[in-house]
Design an enzyme around this catalytic site. Structure first.
Site, PDB file in Angstrom:
ATOM      1  N   HIS A  14      36.989  24.444 -69.750  1.00 30.29           N
ATOM      2  CA  HIS A  14      36.250  23.082 -69.112  1.00 30.29           C
ATOM      3  C   HIS A  14      35.127  23.855 -68.290  1.00 30.29           C
ATOM      4  O   HIS A  14      35.105  24.159 -67.155  1.00 30.29           O
ATOM      5  CB  HIS A  14      37.180  22.649 -68.276  1.00 30.29           C
ATOM      6  CG  HIS A  14      36.874  21.314 -67.598  1.00 30.29           C
ATOM      7  ND1 HIS A  14      37.490  20.251 -67.381  1.00 30.29           N
ATOM      8  CD2 HIS A  14      35.474  20.867 -67.314  1.00 30.29           C
ATOM      9  CE1 HIS A  14      36.824  19.208 -67.037  1.00 30.29           C
ATOM     10  NE2 HIS A  14      35.665  19.500 -66.630  1.00 30.29           N
ATOM     11  N   HIS A  16      30.728  22.689 -67.728  1.00 28.82           N
ATOM     12  CA  HIS A  16      29.669  22.043 -67.973  1.00 28.82           C
ATOM     13  C   HIS A  16      28.354  22.914 -67.916  1.00 28.82           C
ATOM     14  O   HIS A  16      28.385  23.329 -66.793  1.00 28.82           O
ATOM     15  CB  HIS A  16      29.513  20.824 -67.199  1.00 28.82           C
ATOM     16  CG  HIS A  16      30.714  19.957 -67.269  1.00 28.82           C
ATOM     17  ND1 HIS A  16      30.713  18.887 -67.991  1.00 28.82           N
ATOM     18  CD2 HIS A  16      31.701  19.824 -66.387  1.00 28.82           C
ATOM     19  CE1 HIS A  16      31.877  18.203 -67.693  1.00 28.82           C
ATOM     20  NE2 HIS A  16      32.587  18.862 -67.007  1.00 28.82           N
ATOM     21  N   HIS A 194      37.585  13.800 -70.278  1.00 30.10           N
ATOM     22  CA  HIS A 194      37.777  13.850 -69.210  1.00 30.10           C
ATOM     23  C   HIS A 194      38.732  12.497 -68.785  1.00 30.10           C
ATOM     24  O   HIS A 194      38.393  11.404 -69.320  1.00 30.10           O
ATOM     25  CB  HIS A 194      36.746  13.684 -68.127  1.00 30.10           C
ATOM     26  CG  HIS A 194      35.827  14.974 -67.781  1.00 30.10           C
ATOM     27  ND1 HIS A 194      35.514  15.575 -69.071  1.00 30.10           N
ATOM     28  CD2 HIS A 194      35.541  15.415 -66.821  1.00 30.10           C
ATOM     29  CE1 HIS A 194      34.587  16.583 -68.544  1.00 30.10           C
ATOM     30  NE2 HIS A 194      34.862  16.735 -67.364  1.00 30.10           N
ATOM     31  N   GLU A 197      40.984  12.087 -63.560  1.00 34.14           N
ATOM     32  CA  GLU A 197      40.299  12.972 -62.576  1.00 34.14           C
ATOM     33  C   GLU A 197      40.213  11.833 -61.230  1.00 34.14           C
ATOM     34  O   GLU A 197      40.944  11.996 -60.289  1.00 34.14           O
ATOM     35  CB  GLU A 197      39.031  13.408 -62.815  1.00 34.14           C
ATOM     36  CG  GLU A 197      38.145  14.162 -61.943  1.00 34.14           C
ATOM     37  CD  GLU A 197      36.616  14.710 -62.260  1.00 34.14           C
ATOM     38  OE1 GLU A 197      35.978  14.038 -63.095  1.00 34.14           O
ATOM     39  OE2 GLU A 197      36.281  15.311 -61.436  1.00 34.14           O
ATOM     40  N   ASP A 275      34.654  24.027 -64.133  1.00 37.86           N
ATOM     41  CA  ASP A 275      34.079  22.836 -64.076  1.00 37.86           C
ATOM     42  C   ASP A 275      32.425  22.992 -63.891  1.00 37.86           C
ATOM     43  O   ASP A 275      31.690  22.844 -64.951  1.00 37.86           O
ATOM     44  CB  ASP A 275      34.519  21.825 -63.148  1.00 37.86           C
ATOM     45  CG  ASP A 275      34.401  20.331 -63.711  1.00 37.86           C
ATOM     46  OD1 ASP A 275      33.832  20.133 -64.567  1.00 37.86           O
ATOM     47  OD2 ASP A 275      34.754  19.318 -62.755  1.00 37.86           O
ATOM     48  N   ASP A 276      31.928  22.789 -62.694  1.00 39.34           N
ATOM     49  CA  ASP A 276      30.644  23.100 -62.387  1.00 39.34           C
ATOM     50  C   ASP A 276      30.498  24.003 -61.569  1.00 39.34           C
ATOM     51  O   ASP A 276      30.283  23.810 -60.052  1.00 39.34           O
ATOM     52  CB  ASP A 276      30.014  21.716 -61.863  1.00 39.34           C
ATOM     53  CG  ASP A 276      30.379  20.721 -62.929  1.00 39.34           C
ATOM     54  OD1 ASP A 276      29.579  20.557 -63.839  1.00 39.34           O
ATOM     55  OD2 ASP A 276      31.463  19.740 -62.718  1.00 39.34           O
TER      56      ASP A 276
HETATM   57  N1  HPA Z   1      33.811  14.945 -64.102  1.00 41.12           N
HETATM   58  C1  HPA Z   1      33.189  14.129 -64.790  1.00 41.12           C
HETATM   59  N2  HPA Z   1      31.836  14.099 -65.296  1.00 41.12           N
HETATM   60  C2  HPA Z   1      31.234  15.446 -65.011  1.00 41.12           C
HETATM   61  C3  HPA Z   1      31.890  16.340 -64.213  1.00 41.12           C
HETATM   62  C4  HPA Z   1      33.346  16.025 -64.021  1.00 41.12           C
HETATM   63  O1  HPA Z   1      33.932  16.920 -63.106  1.00 41.12           O
HETATM   64  N3  HPA Z   1      31.266  17.547 -64.114  1.00 41.12           N
HETATM   65  C5  HPA Z   1      30.083  17.236 -64.949  1.00 41.12           C
HETATM   66  N4  HPA Z   1      30.105  16.275 -65.602  1.00 41.12           N
HETATM   67 ZN    ZN Z   2      34.293  18.443 -66.042  1.00 43.56          ZN
END
Ligand code: HPA
Ligand code: ZN
Length: 335
Positions: A14, A16, A194, A197, A275-276
């Protein structure tokens, strides 16, 4: 424990690619493209990277991505991340990219995919890190828009393994993308999304039942619904959990209260991911390390998490087995 984590062979499921865009590279690319960004220093960027919720983050994330213009930019972005993988013993990664973030600004789909996939090919050869791509639809845009993206992707189908669903979750349920996910699966893409969350357990139900996803990105709020937890276990689906993202976006107040161990104890298949990483304060190894410290995870639990990362990847069985053997050898030697 730190050395055990750093040398542990693992996969990241996971990530991006736009979220791996580090301030230093952002400055460099903005400069060569003569694009102004609203920051004068890395310190100013760090000050701006404080978020109250997902939307707060997304606004800044899309702004950052807007300096990416040429195939070389996408190549540099991706190769920079893959070098970090090599340094962390991330042996395999499944990279999400958001074409609409770029095509909306007039960048051709071809520019994006060629830059990213060339970096992946080079990383396989030079860094011995394998990767595959997940094309993510932006859920705040319409389903028609996602269809446009699906069509743009078809000439490059051999470079893309899966489709995902990201961006603003609340108010954009998975059911909004029922038809485009059906069409994507017909084209041979594996569906993920996703879910749970910020959205409720109902969104996770929709993602598994209506979109037919094979893996759940985040999935934290599945814990609100016992029946759902049982169903996810029954279907043997993994959750790609992102601890530092969860605290950065205030999905979880404190890492000590993170539900990861509870998920594992319930029998859910969990993986750890960044994630990021450029926005949430750490790459994948930092996520392992911080959650290990906060929840007092054992080497055996860390091994299970790394094992899940290979087992629930979209690699073919023989490649999966190869990585699992590598992990097994490491664990037997280091435990
Ligand atoms: N959630 C939803 N969209 C996203 C995320 C995330 O954690 N990171 C980049 N786009
Ligand atoms: Zn994500």
């Amino acid at each position: 424990m730190k050395a055990f984590i750093e040398n542990l062979p693992k996969a990241e499921l996971h990530l991006h690619i736009e979220g791996s865009f580090e301030p230093a590279l952002m400055f460099e690319i903005a400069k060569r493209n003569t694009i102004k960004i609203p920051y004068n220093s890395v310190e100013e960027i760090e000050e701006a990277y404080k978020f109250d919720c997902l939307q707060d983050f997304l606004n800044i994330y899309y702004q950052g991505a807007s300096v990416l213009t040429t195939e070389q930019d996408f190549y540099d972005l991706t190769y920079n991340y893959l070098q970090k993988c090599a340094n962390q013993n991330v042996r395999h990664t499944e990279i999400m990219f958001d074409p609409q973030t770029h095509t909306e600004r007039g960048i051709a789909f071809e520019t994006v995919i060629k830059g990213i996939s060339k970096a992946c090919d080079d990383a396989q050869e030079k860094l011995n890190v394998s990767s595959l791509l997940i094309m993510s639809y932006l859920r705040h845009l319409s389903e028609d828009d996602a269809f446009k993206t699906l069509n743009q992707s078809l000439p490059f189908k051999n470079k893309i393994t899966a489709v995902g669903l990201d961006s603003s979750e609340k108010g954009n349920p998975p059911s909004k993308f029922k038809r485009v996910f059906e069409a994507s699966v017909k084209e041979g893409y594996i569906p993920v999304a996703h879910a749970g969350e910020e959205g409720s357990a109902d969104y996770v139900w929709e993602a598994i039942d209506i979109l037919g996803i094979k893996r759940i990105d985040h999935g934290n709020n599945s814990l609100q619904d016992e029946k759902l937890v049982k169903e996810i276990i029954k279907r043997d689906m993994a959750l790609t959990v992102c601890p530092l993202s969860n605290t950065a976006l205030q999905v979880v107040d404190n890492l000590k209260d993170h539900p990861l161990k509870k998920m594992m104890d319930l029998g859910l298949k969990v993986t750890i991911n960044s994630d990021d990483p450029a926005y949430f304060g750490g790459q994948v190894n930092k996520n392992y390390l911080e959650i290990q410290k906060s929840l007092d995870l054992t080497k055996k639990e860390l091994y299970t998490l790394a094992k899940n990362s290979f087992k629930y990847s979209f690699l073919n069985e023989s490649k999966k087995q190869q990585y699992l053997n590598e992990l097994e050898t490491y664990y037997n030697y280091k435990k």
